[in-house]
Design a protein around this motif. Sequence first.
Motif, mmCIF file in Angstrom:
data_model
loop_
_atom_site.group_PDB
_atom_site.id
_atom_site.type_symbol
_atom_site.label_atom_id
_atom_site.label_comp_id
_atom_site.label_asym_id
_atom_site.label_seq_id
_atom_site.Cartn_x
_atom_site.Cartn_y
_atom_site.Cartn_z
ATOM 1 N N LEU A 290 0.815 -1.212 0.000
ATOM 2 C CA LEU A 290 0.000 0.000 0.000
ATOM 3 C C LEU A 290 0.852 1.267 0.000
ATOM 4 O O LEU A 290 0.409 2.313 -0.457
ATOM 5 N N SER A 291 2.057 1.183 0.504
ATOM 6 C CA SER A 291 2.924 2.359 0.514
ATOM 7 C C SER A 291 3.803 2.448 -0.736
ATOM 8 O O SER A 291 4.549 3.402 -0.897
ATOM 9 N N ASP A 292 3.689 1.485 -1.643
ATOM 10 C CA ASP A 292 4.472 1.491 -2.880
ATOM 11 C C ASP A 292 3.993 2.649 -3.779
ATOM 12 O O ASP A 292 2.808 2.735 -4.107
ATOM 13 N N PRO A 293 4.902 3.563 -4.177
ATOM 14 C CA PRO A 293 4.498 4.708 -5.012
ATOM 15 C C PRO A 293 3.895 4.292 -6.363
ATOM 16 O O PRO A 293 3.089 5.017 -6.929
ATOM 17 N N GLU A 294 4.274 3.118 -6.873
ATOM 18 C CA GLU A 294 3.719 2.650 -8.137
ATOM 19 C C GLU A 294 2.252 2.279 -8.009
ATOM 20 O O GLU A 294 1.501 2.354 -8.968
ATOM 21 N N LEU A 295 1.831 1.876 -6.814
ATOM 22 C CA LEU A 295 0.442 1.476 -6.597
ATOM 23 C C LEU A 295 -0.465 2.653 -6.245
ATOM 24 O O LEU A 295 -1.691 2.530 -6.317
ATOM 25 N N GLN A 296 0.098 3.788 -5.865
ATOM 26 C CA GLN A 296 -0.699 4.918 -5.406
ATOM 27 C C GLN A 296 -1.723 5.401 -6.444
ATOM 28 O O GLN A 296 -2.883 5.628 -6.089
ATOM 29 N N PRO A 297 -1.352 5.558 -7.717
ATOM 30 C CA PRO A 297 -2.371 5.994 -8.680
ATOM 31 C C PRO A 297 -3.542 5.018 -8.771
ATOM 32 O O PRO A 297 -4.697 5.430 -8.818
ATOM 33 N N ALA A 298 -3.258 3.719 -8.756
ATOM 34 C CA ALA A 298 -4.318 2.718 -8.848
ATOM 35 C C ALA A 298 -5.178 2.728 -7.589
ATOM 36 O O ALA A 298 -6.406 2.621 -7.666
ATOM 37 N N LEU A 299 -4.533 2.871 -6.417
ATOM 38 C CA LEU A 299 -5.303 2.917 -5.169
ATOM 39 C C LEU A 299 -6.197 4.150 -5.133
ATOM 40 O O LEU A 299 -7.363 4.070 -4.722
ATOM 41 N N ASN A 300 -5.660 5.303 -5.543
ATOM 42 C CA ASN A 300 -6.483 6.512 -5.607
ATOM 43 C C ASN A 300 -7.655 6.329 -6.566
ATOM 44 O O ASN A 300 -8.775 6.746 -6.283
ATOM 45 N N PHE A 301 -7.394 5.700 -7.700
ATOM 46 C CA PHE A 301 -8.457 5.438 -8.662
ATOM 47 C C PHE A 301 -9.530 4.556 -8.036
ATOM 48 O O PHE A 301 -10.722 4.847 -8.150
ATOM 49 N N VAL A 302 -9.117 3.471 -7.365
ATOM 50 C CA VAL A 302 -10.079 2.547 -6.761
ATOM 51 C C VAL A 302 -10.901 3.259 -5.690
ATOM 52 O O VAL A 302 -12.120 3.091 -5.611
ATOM 53 N N LEU A 303 -10.252 4.094 -4.868
ATOM 54 C CA LEU A 303 -10.982 4.807 -3.818
ATOM 55 C C LEU A 303 -11.971 5.816 -4.418
ATOM 56 O O LEU A 303 -13.127 5.893 -3.973
ATOM 57 N N HIS A 304 -11.529 6.582 -5.415
ATOM 58 C CA HIS A 304 -12.445 7.521 -6.064
ATOM 59 C C HIS A 304 -13.579 6.780 -6.782
ATOM 60 O O HIS A 304 -14.736 7.206 -6.751
#
Length: 175
Positions: A149-163
Amino acid sequence: MAEMGKGTVVERATDQVLVEKLSDPHTIEQLIRLLDKLEQVTFLLDMLENFLRRGPEIADSINDLVVLLRQSLSKPEYVTRFEQAYAAISHLQEFLDSPQVQELFKSDVLDVRAVQIVGKVSRAMIQASTETEQTGTKRVGILGLMRALSDPELQPALNFVLHFAQHLSRELSDA
């Protein structure tokens, strides 16, 4: 001699009528419009003249086409192809006229942005599937998940999933 005088009187009367008509504001306006479009009218007349000049050639071409169609229609395979094409077009028209497709056209599913997002998700799914096949499945625990979850590569996908979850929730509550 008397007849020459009558001709002159008739000519003058005709000239007077012509002058009156040319003096009419409506006639003047129409003449100005005609003169403004004179180049287009000339072009149109030239095209019409060329078309009429080529009339026999066009008629021969149409005649040849009719002969070719008659010959083709005498062969059963062409008739079958025409029938199949007509049936396919009829089915396609029924499909396009169906309420489901009409509702699809009204929805945002075919919006360019939606199609682009679906394309990105599809490519990501294919790549993830390929990588999973190559590396095999690994067990991920809670600590591994926290690190991921703290991986910078996953942040865009996590933000997308949350939005996405937030907006989906709003859409579902509006429904």
